[in-house]
Design an enzyme around this catalytic site. Structure first.
Site, PDB file in Angstrom:
ATOM      1  N   ASN A 191       6.982 -17.453   9.260  1.00 15.89           N
ATOM      2  CA  ASN A 191       7.815 -17.513   8.077  1.00 15.89           C
ATOM      3  C   ASN A 191       7.103 -18.328   6.860  1.00 15.89           C
ATOM      4  O   ASN A 191       7.675 -18.793   6.151  1.00 15.89           O
ATOM      5  CB  ASN A 191       9.071 -18.356   8.643  1.00 15.89           C
ATOM      6  CG  ASN A 191       8.883 -19.536   9.070  1.00 15.89           C
ATOM      7  OD1 ASN A 191       7.488 -20.163   8.988  1.00 15.89           O
ATOM      8  ND2 ASN A 191       9.829 -20.354   9.246  1.00 15.89           N
ATOM      9  N   THR A 207      15.042 -20.880   7.754  1.00 12.80           N
ATOM     10  CA  THR A 207      13.702 -20.726   8.748  1.00 12.80           C
ATOM     11  C   THR A 207      13.627 -19.265   9.033  1.00 12.80           C
ATOM     12  O   THR A 207      12.554 -18.559   9.157  1.00 12.80           O
ATOM     13  CB  THR A 207      14.019 -21.532   9.918  1.00 12.80           C
ATOM     14  OG1 THR A 207      14.386 -22.721   9.649  1.00 12.80           O
ATOM     15  CG2 THR A 207      13.033 -21.452  10.794  1.00 12.80           C
ATOM     16  N   LYS A 225       1.283 -21.147   5.771  1.00 12.45           N
ATOM     17  CA  LYS A 225       0.823 -20.724   6.907  1.00 12.45           C
ATOM     18  C   LYS A 225       0.036 -19.602   7.077  1.00 12.45           C
ATOM     19  O   LYS A 225      -0.337 -18.806   6.091  1.00 12.45           O
ATOM     20  CB  LYS A 225       2.307 -20.560   7.880  1.00 12.45           C
ATOM     21  CG  LYS A 225       3.165 -21.743   7.958  1.00 12.45           C
ATOM     22  CD  LYS A 225       4.372 -21.413   8.809  1.00 12.45           C
ATOM     23  CE  LYS A 225       5.230 -22.778   9.075  1.00 12.45           C
ATOM     24  NZ  LYS A 225       6.282 -22.467   9.863  1.00 12.45           N
ATOM     25  N   ARG A 278      10.734 -17.747   1.680  1.00 18.22           N
ATOM     26  CA  ARG A 278      10.831 -17.065   2.994  1.00 18.22           C
ATOM     27  C   ARG A 278      11.405 -15.612   2.787  1.00 18.22           C
ATOM     28  O   ARG A 278      11.376 -14.727   3.458  1.00 18.22           O
ATOM     29  CB  ARG A 278      11.375 -17.968   4.107  1.00 18.22           C
ATOM     30  CG  ARG A 278      10.441 -18.921   4.473  1.00 18.22           C
ATOM     31  CD  ARG A 278      11.198 -20.049   5.083  1.00 18.22           C
ATOM     32  NE  ARG A 278       9.932 -20.820   5.948  1.00 18.22           N
ATOM     33  CZ  ARG A 278      10.711 -21.972   6.477  1.00 18.22           C
ATOM     34  NH1 ARG A 278      11.941 -22.441   6.249  1.00 18.22           N
ATOM     35  NH2 ARG A 278       9.760 -22.827   7.341  1.00 18.22           N
ATOM     36  N   ARG A 298      12.720 -27.579   0.148  1.00 13.61           N
ATOM     37  CA  ARG A 298      13.117 -26.845   1.317  1.00 13.61           C
ATOM     38  C   ARG A 298      14.216 -25.664   0.718  1.00 13.61           C
ATOM     39  O   ARG A 298      14.377 -24.627   1.498  1.00 13.61           O
ATOM     40  CB  ARG A 298      14.309 -27.797   2.203  1.00 13.61           C
ATOM     41  CG  ARG A 298      13.410 -29.065   2.917  1.00 13.61           C
ATOM     42  CD  ARG A 298      12.918 -28.456   4.286  1.00 13.61           C
ATOM     43  NE  ARG A 298      13.692 -28.246   5.121  1.00 13.61           N
ATOM     44  CZ  ARG A 298      13.521 -27.881   6.497  1.00 13.61           C
ATOM     45  NH1 ARG A 298      11.919 -27.802   6.704  1.00 13.61           N
ATOM     46  NH2 ARG A 298      14.130 -27.477   7.197  1.00 13.61           N
ATOM     47  N   HIS A 311       5.875 -23.885   5.465  1.00 19.52           N
ATOM     48  CA  HIS A 311       6.306 -25.412   6.150  1.00 19.52           C
ATOM     49  C   HIS A 311       6.599 -26.284   5.063  1.00 19.52           C
ATOM     50  O   HIS A 311       5.990 -26.413   4.209  1.00 19.52           O
ATOM     51  CB  HIS A 311       5.290 -25.898   7.423  1.00 19.52           C
ATOM     52  CG  HIS A 311       5.767 -27.361   7.449  1.00 19.52           C
ATOM     53  ND1 HIS A 311       6.703 -27.671   8.549  1.00 19.52           N
ATOM     54  CD2 HIS A 311       5.438 -28.549   7.087  1.00 19.52           C
ATOM     55  CE1 HIS A 311       6.745 -28.991   8.508  1.00 19.52           C
ATOM     56  NE2 HIS A 311       6.062 -29.372   7.738  1.00 19.52           N
ATOM     57  N   PHE A 338       9.715 -21.791  22.096  1.00 14.75           N
ATOM     58  CA  PHE A 338       8.648 -21.015  21.109  1.00 14.75           C
ATOM     59  C   PHE A 338       7.514 -21.861  20.955  1.00 14.75           C
ATOM     60  O   PHE A 338       6.534 -21.540  20.111  1.00 14.75           O
ATOM     61  CB  PHE A 338       9.370 -20.658  19.777  1.00 14.75           C
ATOM     62  CG  PHE A 338      10.102 -21.776  19.112  1.00 14.75           C
ATOM     63  CD1 PHE A 338       9.189 -22.454  18.251  1.00 14.75           C
ATOM     64  CD2 PHE A 338      11.505 -22.012  19.242  1.00 14.75           C
ATOM     65  CE1 PHE A 338       9.999 -23.657  17.457  1.00 14.75           C
ATOM     66  CE2 PHE A 338      12.032 -22.962  18.543  1.00 14.75           C
ATOM     67  CZ  PHE A 338      11.227 -23.811  17.708  1.00 14.75           C
TER      68      PHE A 338
HETATM   69  P1  ATP Z   1       8.995 -25.791   9.213  1.00 19.58           P
HETATM   70  O1  ATP Z   1       9.186 -26.976  10.198  1.00 19.58           O
HETATM   71  O2  ATP Z   1       7.903 -24.810   9.749  1.00 19.58           O
HETATM   72  O3  ATP Z   1       9.292 -26.306   7.734  1.00 19.58           O
HETATM   73  P2  ATP Z   1      11.756 -25.206   9.735  1.00 19.58           P
HETATM   74  O4  ATP Z   1      12.030 -26.858   9.429  1.00 19.58           O
HETATM   75  O5  ATP Z   1      12.570 -24.269   8.894  1.00 19.58           O
HETATM   76  O6  ATP Z   1      10.010 -24.842   9.527  1.00 19.58           O
HETATM   77  P3  ATP Z   1      11.767 -25.814  12.712  1.00 19.58           P
HETATM   78  O7  ATP Z   1      12.949 -25.620  13.310  1.00 19.58           O
HETATM   79  O8  ATP Z   1      11.418 -27.197  12.049  1.00 19.58           O
HETATM   80  O9  ATP Z   1      12.106 -24.965  11.067  1.00 19.58           O
HETATM   81  O10 ATP Z   1      10.748 -25.038  13.293  1.00 19.58           O
HETATM   82  C1  ATP Z   1       9.490 -25.175  13.153  1.00 19.58           C
HETATM   83  C2  ATP Z   1       8.770 -23.584  13.100  1.00 19.58           C
HETATM   84  O11 ATP Z   1       8.838 -23.279  14.191  1.00 19.58           O
HETATM   85  C3  ATP Z   1       9.674 -22.687  12.237  1.00 19.58           C
HETATM   86  O12 ATP Z   1       9.172 -22.880  10.733  1.00 19.58           O
HETATM   87  C4  ATP Z   1       8.878 -21.473  12.860  1.00 19.58           C
HETATM   88  O13 ATP Z   1       7.477 -21.079  12.229  1.00 19.58           O
HETATM   89  C5  ATP Z   1       8.864 -21.686  14.032  1.00 19.58           C
HETATM   90  N1  ATP Z   1      10.166 -21.336  14.670  1.00 19.58           N
HETATM   91  C6  ATP Z   1      11.328 -22.076  14.729  1.00 19.58           C
HETATM   92  N2  ATP Z   1      12.466 -21.526  15.604  1.00 19.58           N
HETATM   93  C7  ATP Z   1      11.883 -20.510  15.972  1.00 19.58           C
HETATM   94  C8  ATP Z   1      12.267 -19.207  17.000  1.00 19.58           C
HETATM   95  N3  ATP Z   1      13.537 -19.221  17.475  1.00 19.58           N
HETATM   96  N4  ATP Z   1      11.243 -18.461  17.401  1.00 19.58           N
HETATM   97  C9  ATP Z   1       9.996 -18.754  17.130  1.00 19.58           C
HETATM   98  N5  ATP Z   1       9.638 -19.489  16.151  1.00 19.58           N
HETATM   99  C10 ATP Z   1      10.478 -20.247  15.876  1.00 19.58           C
HETATM  100 MG    MG Z   2      10.897 -28.150  10.535  1.00 21.50          MG
END
Ligand code: ATP
Ligand code: MG
Length: 136
Positions: free
Chosen positions: A114, A93, A11, A104, A87, A117, A59
């Site tokens: 973070n 996350t 990212k 992370r 993962r 992805h 968000f």
């Molecule tokens: P990714 O999809 O990026 O691999 P993830 O699967 O761990 O991450 P998701 O729940 O899919 O997390 O959320 C997608 C992305 O949205 C996160 O990686 C983060 O950048 C952002 N995100 C998630 N939760 C929040 C939050 N509460 N506040 C701000 N940004 C968030």
């Molecule tokens: Mg995700």
């Protein structure tokens, strides 16, 4: 456990901070192979489409703005159980909840910025690889 492909994104925060090589070493040390890699900058429309599953989340707008704030690296990873393995290497996350020696834990600034992805299922891996590489 089967051979899988998954999508990895470095990212904008991690790219900007110069963590790409360190992150990719962690990926390769876990036994994953980086089969394809390209650098690009997402348009707002692409970011909104890529994260459309989160369109109802509070968000969403901020996330899309963050994802277009600078260049990213998109990568196709391959390996045994690649989706779950990557993962694990990424960590939770929220970096405050991420385990030691995860990407992370080491490089994320916040739950939003973070660092990386990774696809979360076989179905999404296929879709996301198609989104960036037009294949799976
Ligand atoms: P990714 O999809 O990026 O691999 P993830 O699967 O761990 O991450 P998701 O729940 O899919 O997390 O959320 C997608 C992305 O949205 C996160 O990686 C983060 O950048 C952002 N995100 C998630 N939760 C929040 C939050 N509460 N506040 C701000 N940004 C968030
Ligand atoms: Mg995700």
């Amino acid at each position: 456990m089967s051979l899988q492909k998954t999508l990895s994104i470095i990212k904008p925060d991690a790219y900007k901070a110069g963590h790409t090589n360190a992150i990719n070493s962690m990926i390769e040390n876990a036994g994953l192979i980086i089969v394809k890699k390209k650098e690009l900058q997402l348009t707002k429309e692409q970011a909104q489409k890529f994260y459309s599953v989160h369109s109802e989340k509070p968000f969403y707008d901020e996330l899309c703005d963050f994802m277009i704030s600078g260049p990213i690296i998109v990568q196709m990873l391959e390996g045994k159980d690649a989706i779950n393995l990557y993962r694990k290497v990424m960590g939770a996350t929220n970096p405050e909840e991420a385990e030691e020696n995860t990407i992370r834990k080491k490089f994320a600034n916040s739950i939003q910025e973070n660092a990386v992805h990774g696809s979360d299922s076989e179905e999404n891996a296929v879709k996301e690889l198609e989104f960036f590489f037009n294949e799976n």
